[in-house]
Design an enzyme around this catalytic site. Structure first.
Site, mmCIF file in Angstrom:
data_model
loop_
_atom_site.group_PDB
_atom_site.id
_atom_site.type_symbol
_atom_site.label_atom_id
_atom_site.label_comp_id
_atom_site.label_asym_id
_atom_site.label_seq_id
_atom_site.Cartn_x
_atom_site.Cartn_y
_atom_site.Cartn_z
ATOM 1 N N ASP A 302 0.831 -1.209 0.000
ATOM 2 C CA ASP A 302 0.000 0.000 0.000
ATOM 3 C C ASP A 302 0.861 1.254 0.000
ATOM 4 O O ASP A 302 2.002 1.236 0.455
ATOM 5 C CB ASP A 302 -0.910 0.021 1.241
ATOM 6 N N GLU A 303 0.292 2.317 -0.502
ATOM 7 C CA GLU A 303 0.838 3.674 -0.350
ATOM 8 C C GLU A 303 2.327 3.747 -0.659
ATOM 9 O O GLU A 303 3.071 4.455 0.027
ATOM 10 C CB GLU A 303 0.603 4.175 1.084
ATOM 11 N N SER A 304 2.763 3.063 -1.706
ATOM 12 C CA SER A 304 4.187 3.103 -2.063
ATOM 13 C C SER A 304 4.419 4.324 -2.961
ATOM 14 O O SER A 304 4.785 4.204 -4.125
ATOM 15 C CB SER A 304 4.588 1.809 -2.773
#
Ligand code: TNX
Length: 503
Positions: A302-304
């Site tokens: 997530d949220e990379s």
């Protein structure tokens, strides 16, 4: 006669007739594990011990193979209480239901006359605890297991690593806990699980018929990895989102090699082009495979935000393959669904809204179209870290928050992602992120009662197919559980949306 209060709502229930009266003469017979569990529940709820007997009569607990996995039936009349599980899990869940049925009657205790036939809608019913933003010790985790299992949840997802800390000892990579576990958000103390601690959690979960799903978040959320192994991590990228989060929540922006105790996300990344990164991934998930009997290993994804899309694709394809080659089923947050080369057994975990925004529904649907399937964690319904509309001054609000109990309840799994119905849905999970959640009491108050809404979405019949599957019914049934939850030691939030029973 109103139906007795059971949460999550059973598949079918009929009530009527004289109740079974618990007395000093009541005996318990049948399956020994289930009997021990029931005796403990009765003691907690009523203060009475029930004697066990070899002969049936009174309360009887049996396993009769036949029905669907995890299913059970309960038949109560004036003369007997019979709980029949299709397997050991089903019997365990029958006992959880029976514990909810026990009711005060004047000075005594009764079990109302009912006939219940029950089985889960979805095989995966989870709760997640983030032990990276704030570390939570083994005792807190064991309590959460006990309390969640009483609602028929069967998966404990532990978010074990993030920018703020690495919380699991691994002999293959000892620096992770030696160097990168000391702090939590806000400068609070850190901590980590030794291998023995982790084994104790896995065993306790198994005793409650729960699997542990460990998450090692990557390629983002990896600032702590860089403290221990600087050669594996890129320098923090201070993008607009990261700087906005620093402004909103305070603290210092992330600095390479310095523990991060803020709340910003999206600034860290493992090095994607370096083979040493994949040696690290193989060590970590290899050791975790040997420690984890459950079928799933979660690799985050997530949220990379500071990893380029091309690099993210390469990374997700390789890491999902490493996990699949270890014989485990990978799980990833829904962003990874956009990656063409992802191992096709990968399960996706959707954390968008009940009404999907942007391309979150398309990336989530990719998992349902593959072999893996989808776990639904719609953030504006079942994120347990969202603030309540009133009550404890804890929690975040980004997911359309604050989140009332009614909103946590009022969604239907098959209506979230267009084109994904029950066949593509593995289950439902309620995540508790812990940026603001520091103590065991905080865990209880944020999780209860909203976790019961997620449990009902995962276990009970679809909305519209059962008269029990309405907010009006749910709030009454949850309210009736107040005394049981108090007896169990759950410090639930006494939300004014719920008519809490008093005894
Ligand atoms: C988003 S949801 C995150 C977490 C935060 C959480 C706070 C998801 C996959 N990532 O990193 O802790 O919001 O609510």
């Amino acid at each position: 006669m109103p139906l007795p209060a059971v949460v999550p709502a059973p598949a079918s229930m009929a009530a009527g007739g004289a109740p079974f009266r618990l007395s000093d003469a009541t005996t318990l017979s049948g399956d020994a594990d289930a009997a021990a569990g029931l005796a403990a529940a009765v003691r907690a709820r009523t203060g009475h011990d029930i004697a066990t007997a070899d002969e049936p009569g009174g309360v009887e607990l049996r396993i009769t193979p036949g029905g669907p996995p995890e299913s059970y039936r309960i038949d109560v009349d004036e003369a007997s209480v019979i709980v029949t599980g299709a397997d050991a899990v089903g019997l365990f869940y029958g006992v959880q239901t029976l514990a909810q049925l026990i009711a005060r009657d004047g000075d005594g205790w009764v079990v109302p006359a009912v006939a219940i036939l029950d089985a889960p809608r979805f095989p995966y019913r989870g709760v997640m605890l983030d032990v990276a933003r704030h570390f939570h010790g083994v005792d807190t985790v064991k309590s959460l297991i006990d309390h969640a299992a009483s609602l028929k949840l069967n998966a404990l997802h532990l978010h074990l690593t993030d920018d703020q800390g690495w919380r699991l000892q691994l002999h293959s990579r000892p620096e992770l806990t030696a160097v990168a576990s000391g702090t939590s958000v806000g400068g609070d103390p850190g901590g980590f699980y030794t291998k023995d601690d982790y084994r104790a959690i896995v065993e306790h979960a198994a005793s409650r018929h729960m699997i542990v799903v460990p998450e090692i978040d990557m390629p983002g959320h990896t600032h702590a990895v860089g403290l221990a192994y600087p050669q594996l991590a890129e320098d923090p990228v201070l993008g607009d989102d990261t700087l906005a989060a620093v402004r909103e929540h305070g603290g210092e922006p992330p600095v390479a090699g310095v523990p991060f105790d803020g709340m910003a996300v999206g600034f860290s990344s493992l090095k994607i082009d370096d083979e040493a990164t994949y040696d690290f991934v193989a060590d970590v998930f290899g050791e975790l495979t040997a420690m984890t009997p459950g079928p799933y290993l979660h690799f985050g994804g997530d949220e990379s935000l500071s990893t380029s899309p091309e690099d993210f694709d390469v990374f997700v394809a390789r890491v999902s393959a490493i996990i699949a080659d270890l014989g485990k089923t990978p799980i990833a947050w829904h962003e990874a669904g956009a990656v063409k080369g992802i191992a096709d057994t990968t399960v996706g975990q959707y954390w968008g809204y009940v009404v999907p925004q942007g391309d979150s529904d398309a990336t989530a649907k990719a998992f349902a179209d593959n072999a893996g399937g989808l776990i639904l964690s719609p953030a504006d319904a079942v994120y347990l870290d969202m603030k309540y509309p009133s009550g404890p001054d804890l929690g975040l609000v980004w997911a359309n928050g604050p989140t009332s109990v009614e909103r946590a309840y009022s969604w239907e799994p098959a209506d979230v992602i267009p084109g994904v119905d029950d066949t593509g849905i593995l289950g439902v999970e309620a995540p508790l992120w812990t940026e603001t959640v520091r103590t065991a009491a905080d865990v209880d108050t944020m999780a209860f009662p909203r976790i019961a809404a997620a449990a009902e979405a995962g276990w009970s019949p679809a909305t519209g197919t059962s008269s029990l599957r309405t907010w009006a019914s749910f709030r009454e049934r949850v309210g009736a559980l107040g005394p049981l939850w108090t007896a169990m030691g759950i410090g639930f939030h006494r939300s004014e949306e719920i008519p809490w029973a008093v005894e």
